[in-house]
Design an enzyme around this catalytic site. Structure first.
Site, PDB file in Angstrom:
ATOM      1  N   GLY A   1      -0.987   2.757  -7.273  1.00  0.00           N
ATOM      2  CA  GLY A   1      -2.446   2.821  -7.436  1.00  0.00           C
ATOM      3  C   GLY A   1      -2.819   4.045  -8.247  1.00  0.00           C
ATOM      4  O   GLY A   1      -2.712   4.071  -9.483  1.00  0.00           O
TER       5      GLY A   1
ATOM      6  N   GLU B   1       2.693  -3.167   2.305  1.00  0.00           N
ATOM      7  CA  GLU B   1       1.662  -2.172   2.003  1.00  0.00           C
ATOM      8  C   GLU B   1       1.114  -1.571   3.300  1.00  0.00           C
ATOM      9  O   GLU B   1       0.134  -2.081   3.862  1.00  0.00           O
ATOM     10  CB  GLU B   1       0.513  -2.875   1.248  1.00  0.00           C
TER      11      GLU B   1
ATOM     12  N   ASN C   1      -2.013  -0.777 -10.354  1.00  0.00           N
ATOM     13  CA  ASN C   1      -3.294  -1.265  -9.842  1.00  0.00           C
ATOM     14  C   ASN C   1      -4.354  -0.206 -10.129  1.00  0.00           C
ATOM     15  O   ASN C   1      -4.434   0.794  -9.429  1.00  0.00           O
ATOM     16  CB  ASN C   1      -3.168  -1.541  -8.326  1.00  0.00           C
ATOM     17  N   TRP C   2      -5.128  -0.453 -11.177  1.00  0.00           N
ATOM     18  CA  TRP C   2      -6.149   0.538 -11.586  1.00  0.00           C
ATOM     19  C   TRP C   2      -7.386   0.497 -10.696  1.00  0.00           C
ATOM     20  O   TRP C   2      -8.277   1.317 -10.839  1.00  0.00           O
ATOM     21  CB  TRP C   2      -6.562   0.293 -13.047  1.00  0.00           C
ATOM     22  N   LYS C   3      -7.475  -0.496  -9.834  1.00  0.00           N
ATOM     23  CA  LYS C   3      -8.633  -0.652  -8.940  1.00  0.00           C
ATOM     24  C   LYS C   3      -9.936  -0.603  -9.758  1.00  0.00           C
ATOM     25  O   LYS C   3      -9.938  -1.045 -10.911  1.00  0.00           O
ATOM     26  CB  LYS C   3      -8.577   0.390  -7.820  1.00  0.00           C
TER      27      LYS C   3
ATOM     28  N   SER D   1       0.945   5.149  -1.959  1.00  0.00           N
ATOM     29  CA  SER D   1       1.194   6.532  -2.405  1.00  0.00           C
ATOM     30  C   SER D   1       2.502   6.695  -3.189  1.00  0.00           C
ATOM     31  O   SER D   1       3.148   7.731  -3.109  1.00  0.00           O
ATOM     32  CB  SER D   1       1.174   7.510  -1.223  1.00  0.00           C
TER      33      SER D   1
ATOM     34  N   HIS E   1      -5.211  -7.754  -1.131  1.00  0.00           N
ATOM     35  CA  HIS E   1      -5.092  -6.302  -0.988  1.00  0.00           C
ATOM     36  C   HIS E   1      -5.952  -5.854   0.199  1.00  0.00           C
ATOM     37  O   HIS E   1      -7.023  -6.407   0.441  1.00  0.00           O
ATOM     38  CB  HIS E   1      -5.565  -5.621  -2.291  1.00  0.00           C
TER      39      HIS E   1
HETATM   40  P1  PGA Z   1      -1.962   4.173  -4.012  1.00  0.00           P
HETATM   41  O1  PGA Z   1      -2.494   2.665  -3.957  1.00  0.00           O
HETATM   42  O2  PGA Z   1      -0.716   4.182  -4.843  1.00  0.00           O
HETATM   43  O3  PGA Z   1      -3.092   4.943  -4.648  1.00  0.00           O
HETATM   44  O4  PGA Z   1      -1.703   4.570  -2.594  1.00  0.00           O
HETATM   45  C1  PGA Z   1      -1.586   1.639  -3.661  1.00  0.00           C
HETATM   46  C2  PGA Z   1      -2.324   0.354  -3.392  1.00  0.00           C
HETATM   47  O5  PGA Z   1      -3.501   0.377  -3.025  1.00  0.00           O
HETATM   48  O6  PGA Z   1      -1.738  -0.705  -3.553  1.00  0.00           O
END
Ligand code: PGA
Length: 250
Positions: free
Chosen positions: A227, A165, A10-12, A206, A98
């Site tokens: 992420g 999550e 997930n590159w956001k 994370s 999300h």
């Molecule tokens: P992160 O993001 O790996 O940076 O904690 C995970 C997510 O938002 O799904």
């Protein structure tokens, strides 16, 4: 372990076009040496078309694209929004619900509508089920998942991916730390029991190339959502490789 684990990047709202193309090319090259695992790239929507062009002409069949969101309606006067109809030919998956989108005001009812719309167009929804407080009973996550999936046909469960999550574990939250393997195990097992073996259950929060094996080796887990660490192609490939090894050791 599910016979086809997935690792979702997930590159956001990160990357420019050139970053996205370099990441895609590097990951595509790395996938020449990865088996049994599907890599799922969820870039910002504007990069879906060039990324689709880059990966659709190659022999690698286990690298797929994913939209980060769709609108809950198929078309209409929704300035700035993206419809499932616009992206359906480029993606296999779509992220829905999300916690970051919930914080922009997306409701459970809207997420539920989006899940049904994605299924109507034969996309596989990756549905996030948040946990607000650490040590909440796993029944709360299961109840939230039931609300998100209200009215979804049982026969569509095999196309669903549920992501446990914990909000407190997402790297963008101050002081975030990943859930422990036993916390993840408790919840993913409860989700599997409720929604059946055919529903994929993932963990997100994370996950990185250092800690991924702790999660990937859990019996009921079918993959992870990454992420921050997925913006590093080397690390993302290491996580996919770890999933391959875990699969192979079964
Ligand atoms: P992160 O993001 O790996 O940076 O904690 C995970 C997510 O938002 O799904």
């Amino acid at each position: 372990m599910h016979k086809n684990p997935i690792v979702v990047a997930n590159w956001k709202m990160n990357t420019n076009l050139s970053d996205a193309m370099v990441l895609t090319q590097t990951i595509k090259n790395g996938f020449e040496n990865i088996d049994h695992v599907e890599g799922v790239l969820a870039p910002p929507a504007v990069w879906l078309y060039p990324m689709h062009e880059k990966i659709s002409d190659c022999s690698i069949k286990h690298l797929s694209l994913c939209a980060q969101n769709i609108h809950s309606e198929e078309e209409g006067a929704y300035t700035g929004e993206i419809s499932v109809v616009m992206i359906k030919s480029m993606v296999k998956y779509v992220l829905i619900g999300h916690s970051e989108r919930n914080s922009f005001g997306e409701t459970v009812q809207q997420s539920n509508q989006k899940i049904k719309l994605a299924l109507k167009y034969n996309l596989s929804p990756i549905v996030f089920v948040g946990e607000h407080q650490r040590n909440s009973p796993e029944g709360e996550v299961v109840e939230d998942a039931k609300q998100l999936l209200k009215g979804v046909d049982r026969e569509d469960y095999s196309k669903l991916n549920l992501v446990y999550e914990p909000l407190w574990a997402i790297s963008s939250q101050k002081g975030a730390e990943p859930a422990s393997a036993s916390e993840v195990e408790k919840t993913v097992t409860a989700l599997k029991k409720t929604f059946g073996e055919e529903t994929r259950v993932l963990y997100g929060g994370s996950v990185n190339s250092q800690n991924c094996t702790e999660f990937l080796r859990l019996d009921d887990i079918d993959g992870v959502v990454v992420g921050n660490d997925s913006l590093n192609a080397k690390h993302f490939l290491e996580i996919c490789m770890a999933a391959t090894h875990t699969y192979g050791s079964d």
